[in-house]
Design an enzyme around this catalytic site. Sequence first.
Site, PDB file in Angstrom:
ATOM      1  N   LYS A   1      75.752  34.526 -82.919  1.00 50.20           N
ATOM      2  CA  LYS A   1      75.997  35.932 -83.287  1.00 50.20           C
ATOM      3  C   LYS A   1      74.694  36.657 -83.611  1.00 50.20           C
ATOM      4  O   LYS A   1      74.463  37.772 -83.133  1.00 50.20           O
ATOM      5  CB  LYS A   1      76.932  35.981 -84.509  1.00 50.20           C
ATOM      6  N   ASN A   2      73.854  36.037 -84.420  1.00 55.54           N
ATOM      7  CA  ASN A   2      72.661  36.743 -84.893  1.00 55.54           C
ATOM      8  C   ASN A   2      71.552  36.829 -83.850  1.00 55.54           C
ATOM      9  O   ASN A   2      70.520  37.471 -84.088  1.00 55.54           O
ATOM     10  CB  ASN A   2      72.143  36.108 -86.195  1.00 55.54           C
TER      11      ASN A   2
ATOM     12  N   ARG B   1      75.710  44.726 -89.792  1.00 53.90           N
ATOM     13  CA  ARG B   1      74.307  44.676 -90.207  1.00 53.90           C
ATOM     14  C   ARG B   1      73.368  44.860 -89.008  1.00 53.90           C
ATOM     15  O   ARG B   1      72.333  45.505 -89.076  1.00 53.90           O
ATOM     16  CB  ARG B   1      74.053  43.296 -90.839  1.00 53.90           C
TER      17      ARG B   1
ATOM     18  N   CYS C   1      77.433  41.855 -94.787  1.00 57.31           N
ATOM     19  CA  CYS C   1      77.908  41.198 -96.005  1.00 57.31           C
ATOM     20  C   CYS C   1      77.227  41.763 -97.242  1.00 57.31           C
ATOM     21  O   CYS C   1      76.057  42.162 -97.193  1.00 57.31           O
ATOM     22  CB  CYS C   1      77.638  39.694 -95.922  1.00 57.31           C
TER      23      CYS C   1
ATOM     24  N   ARG D   1      70.083  45.125-100.037  1.00 62.02           N
ATOM     25  CA  ARG D   1      69.494  44.643 -98.779  1.00 62.02           C
ATOM     26  C   ARG D   1      68.583  45.751 -98.249  1.00 62.02           C
ATOM     27  O   ARG D   1      68.932  46.480 -97.322  1.00 62.02           O
ATOM     28  CB  ARG D   1      70.587  44.260 -97.767  1.00 62.02           C
ATOM     29  N   PRO D   2      67.383  45.888 -98.842  1.00 60.03           N
ATOM     30  CA  PRO D   2      66.495  46.995 -98.463  1.00 60.03           C
ATOM     31  C   PRO D   2      65.977  46.848 -97.030  1.00 60.03           C
ATOM     32  O   PRO D   2      66.032  45.758 -96.445  1.00 60.03           O
ATOM     33  CB  PRO D   2      65.337  46.883 -99.450  1.00 60.03           C
ATOM     34  N   ILE D   3      65.482  47.965 -96.483  1.00 64.46           N
ATOM     35  CA  ILE D   3      64.904  47.923 -95.129  1.00 64.46           C
ATOM     36  C   ILE D   3      63.448  48.400 -95.152  1.00 64.46           C
ATOM     37  O   ILE D   3      62.924  48.875 -94.147  1.00 64.46           O
ATOM     38  CB  ILE D   3      65.741  48.743 -94.115  1.00 64.46           C
ATOM     39  N   ASP D   4      62.801  48.259 -96.315  1.00 64.36           N
ATOM     40  CA  ASP D   4      61.420  48.744 -96.433  1.00 64.36           C
ATOM     41  C   ASP D   4      60.467  48.071 -95.451  1.00 64.36           C
ATOM     42  O   ASP D   4      59.516  48.687 -94.973  1.00 64.36           O
ATOM     43  CB  ASP D   4      60.918  48.560 -97.878  1.00 64.36           C
ATOM     44  N   GLN D   5      60.714  46.802 -95.126  1.00 61.81           N
ATOM     45  CA  GLN D   5      59.801  46.106 -94.201  1.00 61.81           C
ATOM     46  C   GLN D   5      59.981  46.593 -92.754  1.00 61.81           C
ATOM     47  O   GLN D   5      59.034  46.604 -91.983  1.00 61.81           O
ATOM     48  CB  GLN D   5      60.002  44.584 -94.283  1.00 61.81           C
TER      49      GLN D   5
ATOM     50  N   ASP E   1      72.597  31.124 -94.752  1.00 59.69           N
ATOM     51  CA  ASP E   1      73.927  31.288 -94.149  1.00 59.69           C
ATOM     52  C   ASP E   1      74.742  29.986 -94.120  1.00 59.69           C
ATOM     53  O   ASP E   1      75.893  29.991 -93.684  1.00 59.69           O
ATOM     54  CB  ASP E   1      73.807  31.867 -92.732  1.00 59.69           C
TER      55      ASP E   1
ATOM     56  N   ARG F   1      84.474  38.319 -88.165  1.00 63.43           N
ATOM     57  CA  ARG F   1      83.218  38.960 -87.779  1.00 63.43           C
ATOM     58  C   ARG F   1      82.280  37.974 -87.089  1.00 63.43           C
ATOM     59  O   ARG F   1      81.439  38.375 -86.304  1.00 63.43           O
ATOM     60  CB  ARG F   1      82.510  39.541 -89.019  1.00 63.43           C
TER      61      ARG F   1
HETATM   62  C1  UD1 Z   1      69.748  38.207 -91.215  1.00 64.69           C
HETATM   63  C2  UD1 Z   1      71.124  37.714 -90.849  1.00 64.69           C
HETATM   64  C3  UD1 Z   1      71.828  37.116 -92.047  1.00 64.69           C
HETATM   65  C4  UD1 Z   1      70.952  36.049 -92.703  1.00 64.69           C
HETATM   66  C5  UD1 Z   1      69.556  36.580 -92.985  1.00 64.69           C
HETATM   67  C6  UD1 Z   1      68.597  35.512 -93.489  1.00 64.69           C
HETATM   68  C7  UD1 Z   1      71.802  39.190 -89.057  1.00 64.69           C
HETATM   69  C8  UD1 Z   1      72.694  40.279 -88.590  1.00 64.69           C
HETATM   70  N1  UD1 Z   1      71.897  38.832 -90.332  1.00 64.69           N
HETATM   71  O1  UD1 Z   1      69.922  39.242 -92.175  1.00 64.69           O
HETATM   72  O2  UD1 Z   1      73.041  36.531 -91.607  1.00 64.69           O
HETATM   73  O3  UD1 Z   1      71.534  35.640 -93.916  1.00 64.69           O
HETATM   74  O4  UD1 Z   1      68.991  37.127 -91.779  1.00 64.69           O
HETATM   75  O5  UD1 Z   1      68.515  34.457 -92.590  1.00 64.69           O
HETATM   76  O6  UD1 Z   1      71.038  38.625 -88.297  1.00 64.69           O
HETATM   77  N2  UD1 Z   1      64.394  42.234 -97.288  1.00 64.69           N
HETATM   78  C9  UD1 Z   1      63.653  43.211 -97.924  1.00 64.69           C
HETATM   79  N3  UD1 Z   1      63.196  44.269 -97.168  1.00 64.69           N
HETATM   80  C10 UD1 Z   1      63.454  44.375 -95.824  1.00 64.69           C
HETATM   81  C11 UD1 Z   1      64.209  43.364 -95.192  1.00 64.69           C
HETATM   82  C12 UD1 Z   1      64.661  42.297 -95.955  1.00 64.69           C
HETATM   83  O7  UD1 Z   1      63.384  43.148 -99.130  1.00 64.69           O
HETATM   84  O8  UD1 Z   1      63.014  45.350 -95.211  1.00 64.69           O
HETATM   85  C13 UD1 Z   1      64.862  41.063 -98.085  1.00 64.69           C
HETATM   86  C14 UD1 Z   1      66.385  40.935 -98.096  1.00 64.69           C
HETATM   87  O9  UD1 Z   1      66.967  41.731 -99.104  1.00 64.69           O
HETATM   88  C15 UD1 Z   1      66.543  39.445 -98.339  1.00 64.69           C
HETATM   89  C16 UD1 Z   1      65.351  38.834 -97.583  1.00 64.69           C
HETATM   90  O10 UD1 Z   1      64.428  39.887 -97.415  1.00 64.69           O
HETATM   91  O11 UD1 Z   1      66.393  39.168 -99.705  1.00 64.69           O
HETATM   92  C17 UD1 Z   1      65.687  38.269 -96.215  1.00 64.69           C
HETATM   93  O12 UD1 Z   1      66.395  39.242 -95.466  1.00 64.69           O
HETATM   94  P1  UD1 Z   1      66.359  39.285 -93.871  1.00 64.69           P
HETATM   95  O13 UD1 Z   1      65.742  38.023 -93.359  1.00 64.69           O
HETATM   96  O14 UD1 Z   1      65.780  40.570 -93.446  1.00 64.69           O
HETATM   97  O15 UD1 Z   1      67.910  39.268 -93.546  1.00 64.69           O
HETATM   98  P2  UD1 Z   1      68.710  40.195 -92.533  1.00 64.69           P
HETATM   99  O16 UD1 Z   1      67.891  40.438 -91.311  1.00 64.69           O
HETATM  100  O17 UD1 Z   1      69.290  41.348 -93.275  1.00 64.69           O
END
Ligand code: UD1
Length: 430
Positions: A22-23, A95, A119, A124-128, A309, A401
């Site tokens: 899926k991912n 997501r 989930c 779950r920020p997107i700053d990066q 996961d 899902r």
């Molecule tokens: C993806 C997977 C999810 C999995 C996760 C970690 C999908 C759709 N989802 O989620 O199933 O659990 O990888 O393997 O593929 N973070 C920040 N800023 C950012 C991005 C992330 O602080 O801009 C933090 C997140 O809050 C979290 C950590 O980084 O604590 C890891 O998140 P990330 O690896 O980005 O997970 P996702 O891509 O959201």
Amino acid sequence: MDRIVINGGKRLNGTVSISGMKNAALPIVFSSIVTGAECIIENIPPVNDVLMALEIIREMGAEVEFTDIFQTTVRINSANIKPCSAPDDMVAKIRGSIYLAGAELGRFGHSSVALPGGCNFGKRPIDQHEKAFRTLGADVVSDDKRITCSAPEGLRGATVYFDIVSVGATINAMIAAVRAEGVTVLEGAAREPHIVDVANFLNTCGANISGAGTDTIKIRGVRELHGCDCYTIIPDMIEAGTYMAAVAATGGCVRVENIIPKHMDIISSKLSEMGAFIEEDDDAITVTVNKRLRAVNIKTAPYPGFPTDMHPQFSALFTTCDGVSEMNETVFEQRFRYVDELRKMGAVININGKTARIAGVNRLSGATVKAVDLRAGAAMIIAGLAAEGETVITDVESIQRGYANIVNNFRALGADIEDIGYAVHIFNED
Ligand code: UD1
């Protein structure tokens, strides 16, 4: 309401075949937009998140058509897609829709996307993601509803230093950068197998990405991409791990096939440490368990560490073991919402900060429990299969899902499990 009903206590035996990941499918579907051409993608998992991704790009004007009756091979042509036209309500359901930001920006020089769903593990920020787009020269504006990016002159290659290891930000930056001018380097990149899969897909379509699977990824921008005749998505290591954890909890012997055993190393080694017998073939792993397993400790971490996961599924398994296990969650701030549900079944779990201490009990007892999120739902199934008596799992749309045919697969392995009103979304071919 849709639910899954399990009469627990049966050992699992037989073979289960694993779907595409899926991912990996989510970013591959969305990144096909960057190509602007026809892509044929195989091993699409028939799960609701991926079907939603396909519906989103079709709403945006892509041609999307399954070419087989099992709906695992899809033809996508994104030539006539309209940027910034993804319906907010659909985007907010999954997501993976955050990858639209990188895909639109990479192809059109601008993007506007509602914030994604997925989930609930706390913030779950997107700053990066934003940092990567800005480093490549985009103006980025975001609030709590949407992210809008603009680079009218196109993106320019640059070095992005991630502050944390993020799967999503690594993939989004890679997708945005494939058509940027010059060379982009992603330092501190995540190394998950699906990152390699997305890079391989984009390279098949003419991109020039090297180093995926390491923490430094180099992307030499290309002017144009082309489509592909056939790209096959890798198997889902989390789906595979879920079946491995299930047989470890119930006892029995299950061959999990159509997988890449190397991706399962950390799961296999934990199960061996607990006393399970693991046998590896080229594309399969057989797990045999004839006794109660031993407690172990786990700390989740980015790949090649123990996947977050797989955390809830192993916590369910720990309730069936001898001794006290610890589950230390380091990736997400709130991944313990399933604990109250397991307690309803008699689990003995203490949470201290980011660590759950789980004492094995003689036997869990069936109860009515909620699938509070996707992997938590899988954990409820594992607990129900191991428990004595009837377990009713509600809110099973979370499970739909991300797991294809999970009820039928467990039934074929000998479980007494049925679904009531549980149906995988049918992709509308119109
Ligand atoms: C993806 C997977 C999810 C999995 C996760 C970690 C999908 C759709 N989802 O989620 O199933 O659990 O990888 O393997 O593929 N973070 C920040 N800023 C950012 C991005 C992330 O602080 O801009 C933090 C997140 O809050 C979290 C950590 O980084 O604590 C890891 O998140 P990330 O690896 O980005 O997970 P996702 O891509 O959201």
